[in-house]
Scaffold this motif. Structure first.
Motif, mmCIF file in Angstrom:
data_model
loop_
_atom_site.group_PDB
_atom_site.id
_atom_site.type_symbol
_atom_site.label_atom_id
_atom_site.label_comp_id
_atom_site.label_asym_id
_atom_site.label_seq_id
_atom_site.Cartn_x
_atom_site.Cartn_y
_atom_site.Cartn_z
ATOM 1 N N VAL A 55 17.619 -15.032 -7.736
ATOM 2 C CA VAL A 55 18.177 -13.813 -8.356
ATOM 3 C C VAL A 55 17.420 -13.485 -9.635
ATOM 4 O O VAL A 55 17.067 -12.332 -9.898
ATOM 5 N N VAL A 56 17.147 -14.496 -10.462
ATOM 6 C CA VAL A 56 16.412 -14.272 -11.716
ATOM 7 C C VAL A 56 15.014 -13.739 -11.422
ATOM 8 O O VAL A 56 14.540 -12.789 -12.061
ATOM 9 N N VAL A 57 14.355 -14.342 -10.421
ATOM 10 C CA VAL A 57 13.008 -13.879 -10.061
ATOM 11 C C VAL A 57 13.059 -12.435 -9.578
ATOM 12 O O VAL A 57 12.234 -11.595 -9.958
ATOM 13 N N VAL A 81 15.337 -10.198 -10.314
ATOM 14 C CA VAL A 81 15.622 -9.331 -11.476
ATOM 15 C C VAL A 81 14.360 -9.132 -12.310
ATOM 16 O O VAL A 81 14.045 -8.021 -12.751
ATOM 17 N N VAL A 82 13.612 -10.218 -12.543
ATOM 18 C CA VAL A 82 12.365 -10.112 -13.319
ATOM 19 C C VAL A 82 11.385 -9.173 -12.619
ATOM 20 O O VAL A 82 10.760 -8.306 -13.240
ATOM 21 N N VAL A 114 20.326 -18.890 -7.961
ATOM 22 C CA VAL A 114 20.195 -18.332 -9.326
ATOM 23 C C VAL A 114 18.730 -18.073 -9.643
ATOM 24 O O VAL A 114 18.367 -17.023 -10.204
ATOM 25 N N VAL A 115 17.859 -19.014 -9.276
ATOM 26 C CA VAL A 115 16.421 -18.842 -9.534
ATOM 27 C C VAL A 115 15.900 -17.630 -8.774
ATOM 28 O O VAL A 115 15.156 -16.805 -9.314
#
Length: 135
Positions: free
Chosen positions: A17-19, A21-22, A14-15
């Protein structure tokens, strides 16, 4: 222990993926900003080109007006030259007529003087002959 490892893996995914996406959002934001700057620059160029076209149009209009004014002046000068030419021709004709009249008057005067002289001479000769003949 296994479920806690699985939880850590899920959190890590998740981290990541979030990174990702950011990072993608930041890259897209930068691209949008760059595209915006390019659009602004193109707009400025279009405005400058428009101003140049307007200035060129004004110059063309001014040159056209100057050409028309010069054309009118040339036509007026041409008319003046024609009028002066007609006046010169009329004056020439008047002078020529004056010369012809002067020549005719001189010729008539010369013929008159000649006839008068011949007539006077003839009369005097006749009188002299009559007087010499005693008569």
């Amino acid at each position: 222990r296994r479920s806690s490892d699985l939880f850590l893996v899920v959190v890590a995914v998740v981290v990541v993926v979030v990174v990702v996406v950011v990072v993608v959002v930041v890259v897209v934001g930068v691209v949008v900003v760059v595209v915006g700057v390019v659009v602004v620059v193109v707009g400025v160029v279009v405005v400058v080109v428009g101003v140049v076209v307007v200035v060129v149009g004004v110059v063309v209009v001014v040159v056209g007006v100057v050409v028309v004014v010069v054309g009118v002046v040339v036509v007026v000068v041409g008319v003046v030259v024609v009028v002066v030419g007609v006046v010169v021709v009329v004056v020439g004709v008047v002078v020529l007529v004056g010369v012809v009249v002067s020549v005719v008057v001189a010729a008539v005067a010369s013929v008159t003087v000649l006839v008068s002289s011949v007539t006077t001479g003839a009369v005097v000769s006749i009188v002299v002959v009559v007087v010499l003949q005693g008569g």
